[in-house]
Scaffold this motif. Sequence first.
Motif, short mmCIF file in Angstrom:
data_model
loop_
_atom_site.label_atom_id
_atom_site.label_comp_id
_atom_site.label_asym_id
_atom_site.label_seq_id
_atom_site.Cartn_x
_atom_site.Cartn_y
_atom_site.Cartn_z
N LEU A 102 -2.13 -0.80 3.07
CA LEU A 102 -4.29 -1.17 2.29
C LEU A 102 -4.26 -2.85 1.88
O LEU A 102 -4.98 -3.18 2.55
N ILE A 103 -2.78 -2.86 1.66
CA ILE A 103 -3.21 -4.26 1.37
C ILE A 103 -2.59 -5.66 3.37
O ILE A 103 -3.58 -6.28 2.80
N GLU A 104 -2.04 -4.35 3.70
CA GLU A 104 -2.52 -5.18 5.03
C GLU A 104 -3.74 -4.99 5.78
O GLU A 104 -3.79 -5.88 6.36
N ALA A 105 -4.12 -3.95 5.46
CA ALA A 105 -5.57 -3.70 6.57
C ALA A 105 -6.51 -4.41 5.49
O ALA A 105 -7.37 -4.95 6.62
N SER A 106 -6.25 -5.50 4.33
CA SER A 106 -6.94 -6.16 4.01
C SER A 106 -7.28 -7.04 4.27
O SER A 106 -7.57 -8.14 4.89
N MET A 107 -5.40 -7.74 4.41
CA MET A 107 -5.56 -8.76 5.16
C MET A 107 -6.25 -9.03 6.73
O MET A 107 -6.24 -10.18 7.11
N ASP A 108 -6.07 -7.92 7.33
CA ASP A 108 -6.08 -8.00 8.62
C ASP A 108 -7.60 -8.33 8.47
O ASP A 108 -8.16 -8.92 9.76
N LEU A 109 -8.14 -7.70 8.00
CA LEU A 109 -9.69 -7.95 7.89
C LEU A 109 -10.26 -8.70 7.57
O LEU A 109 -11.88 -9.12 7.57
N GLY A 110 -9.19 -9.63 6.96
CA GLY A 110 -9.73 -11.39 6.82
C GLY A 110 -9.62 -11.83 5.61
O GLY A 110 -10.65 -12.97 5.60
N ALA A 111 -9.14 -10.89 4.40
CA ALA A 111 -9.51 -10.85 3.57
C ALA A 111 -8.69 -12.30 2.54
O ALA A 111 -7.48 -11.69 3.59
N ASP A 112 -8.76 -13.08 2.39
CA ASP A 112 -7.55 -13.98 1.70
C ASP A 112 -6.74 -13.08 0.13
O ASP A 112 -7.35 -12.47 0.08
N GLY A 113 -6.17 -14.08 0.03
CA GLY A 113 -4.76 -13.03 -0.98
C GLY A 113 -5.84 -13.29 -1.98
O GLY A 113 -5.45 -12.14 -2.82
N TRP A 114 -6.46 -13.73 -2.56
CA TRP A 114 -7.27 -13.95 -3.92
C TRP A 114 -7.77 -12.69 -3.55
O TRP A 114 -8.00 -11.58 -4.79
N GLN A 115 -9.11 -12.66 -2.70
CA GLN A 115 -9.70 -11.36 -2.86
C GLN A 115 -9.12 -10.40 -2.23
O GLN A 115 -9.37 -9.21 -2.72
N THR A 116 -7.91 -9.74 -1.72
CA THR A 116 -6.68 -8.84 -1.49
C THR A 116 -6.59 -8.71 -3.00
O THR A 116 -6.42 -7.23 -3.44
N PHE A 117 -6.37 -9.46 -3.63
CA PHE A 117 -5.82 -8.90 -5.22
C PHE A 117 -7.25 -9.00 -6.37
O PHE A 117 -7.10 -7.39 -6.70
N ARG A 118 -8.21 -9.33 -5.73
CA ARG A 118 -9.34 -8.85 -6.88
C ARG A 118 -10.07 -8.19 -6.38
O ARG A 118 -10.85 -7.26 -6.55
N TYR A 119 -10.12 -7.52 -5.02
CA TYR A 119 -10.90 -5.54 -4.85
C TYR A 119 -10.74 -4.66 -3.81
O TYR A 119 -10.48 -4.20 -4.85
N ILE A 120 -8.78 -5.48 -3.90
CA ILE A 120 -7.83 -4.29 -3.78
C ILE A 120 -6.97 -3.49 -4.40
O ILE A 120 -6.57 -2.70 -4.52
N ILE A 121 -5.78 -4.71 -4.90
CA ILE A 121 -4.82 -4.78 -5.96
C ILE A 121 -5.08 -4.32 -7.14
O ILE A 121 -4.85 -3.36 -7.57
N LEU A 122 -6.42 -4.85 -7.60
CA LEU A 122 -6.06 -5.31 -8.76
C LEU A 122 -7.21 -3.77 -10.20
O LEU A 122 -7.05 -3.70 -10.92
N PRO A 123 -8.24 -3.23 -8.50
CA PRO A 123 -8.80 -1.74 -9.36
C PRO A 123 -8.32 -0.91 -8.85
O PRO A 123 -7.97 -0.22 -9.74
N ASN A 124 -6.81 -1.13 -8.22
CA ASN A 124 -5.88 0.01 -7.85
C ASN A 124 -4.92 -0.46 -9.61
O ASN A 124 -4.49 1.29 -9.78
N LEU A 125 -4.36 -1.00 -9.96
CA LEU A 125 -3.86 -1.11 -10.39
C LEU A 125 -3.89 -0.79 -11.74
O LEU A 125 -3.78 -0.78 -13.33
#
Lengths: 309, 275
Positions: B170-193
Amino acid sequence: MTPPSAPTPMRRIASMLYRRPNFYLLLLLTPPLLWFGIIYIGSLLSLLWQGFYTFDDFTMTVSTDLTLQNFVNLFQPANYDIILRTLGMAIAVTLFSALLAFPVAYYMARCCSERMKAVFYIGVMLPMWASYIVKVYAWTLLLSKDGVLYWFASLLHLDGVVDALLQLPGIGGKTLSTSNLGRFLVFTYIWLPFMILPIQAVLERLPPSVLQASADLGATPRQTLLHVILPLAVPGVAAGSIFTFSLTLGDYIVPQLVGPPGYFLGSMVYAQQGAIGNMPMAAAFTLVPIVLIAVYLSIVKRMGAFDAL
Amino acid sequence: MRSDLTAGGAESPSWLLRLAAWGGLVFLHFPILIILLYAFNTEEAAFSFPPKGFTLHWFSVAFGREDVLEAIGLSLKIACLATVIAMVLGTLAAAALYRRSFFGKESLTLMMVLPIALPGIITGLALLNGFKQLGIEPGVLTIVIGHATFCVVIVYNNVVARFRRTSYSLIEASMDLGADGWQTFRYIILPNLSSALLAGGMLAFALSFDELIVTTFTAGHEKPLPLWLLNQLTRPRDVPVTNVVAMLVMLVTMVPVLLAYLLSRGGDSVAGSGK
């Protein structure tokens, strides 16, 4: 087609971190490492180091001359008594809570519907997390003269039994709230949930086929319990006993509020550093529970306690 | 003789086992019920049983007391601050430790567990001693530091369990699609956690709100609620007010646990469930 736009700075940092996982790891770990390394481990080591300092009984001051005298003093009869008294209580509480916890854990793990299991689970979690000091307070209300337990005893005409119990040497006392029996009950009550949950977890993982095999091979339920279930539950009991043992060993609030006078390890540490002001001796005393717990952990580790945590 | 194994895997228990199990549960809840009962007691010295009558009078008395209100406010403030610190540090540690194994990983985990595994008196004395040597005056700050230290592991346990269940792709996909670290954290990791983080935070809050032993060492002149209560117990006076406060403290520590349980139901487990 437009050429891909230049990556934003944030994006560049993200790629850089992705390519250097070790650096990324270090970055993540630095804040917790600093916090624990400096604040916690630093304080702990510095405390233990003070155990080697010298306390002058006449001037009541601490000097930084190094000595082993504090650790030798631990074996003075008075101090040795404190260690034995605390250790005895910790062992008694551990054994009794295992006895009380087992049926609850067994019932939870093997005899309940899912719904009932949830009820029991919350029923154990809530008292476990409910305020420690309030639970102790509740017991001072329960044990006091004219308190709830005495009322129930007289209702059931059991006053004689209570009095007889209090006459017993070692566990007795003038009233329930000043007896070792009372203190033992409070400790058992407070740490019991910590024993129930690991045993329950182990029993739940027992494959039913093992029990069926035992029954098919002709074992009575009693034999199955003694020779199959109990041995397999040992890691859970050992895991739970870590909590009951070490929590009793370090407690100083319960001994202060319930039970006969006389120091416990925790209250001795508290008195040494506070009223007496002998920090080196207090530091030496803190080493006792650390060593006892380390020894205890190495014993229960062999019983598989860590797999059941 | 065969044991009674039913199709669902649940055994039908003997009456003795049933009695012992329910007896154990009653034993665990009886003192709590007594606290609930005594808070409404009409008597001034509420040690006699059974209570003579019930009243809400002591609630208004308790809430009119400056020292009680101050203690409540102070404890809430400390618990909130400690929880926030514990959530940040616990999440960082979980993010670092959940996937890779490396040298010293075991000792790092041990280091986080130690403050809660060693008797509180050792943690408390060590911290007091450390603050003294650094010349930090005991007060709100030192209490918060102490609480945060042993709350980290609670958040860590909850969050690391969730991290392990979250797929790294999930995290790799987000990065592949062009999200930066903060965006990945904000929109992928945080909702999951989020629910695990919330559950851990609530447990940490309950733990901090109630902590007494470490607090006695780090409090200085401050009087958070557990210390206020201890003070009342060693020198009994204002018994009715103490009863009311005791009930409130108990509720404040029990409700977050209930919420944390509800939040992490369904596959996830709260720290201490041992599953």
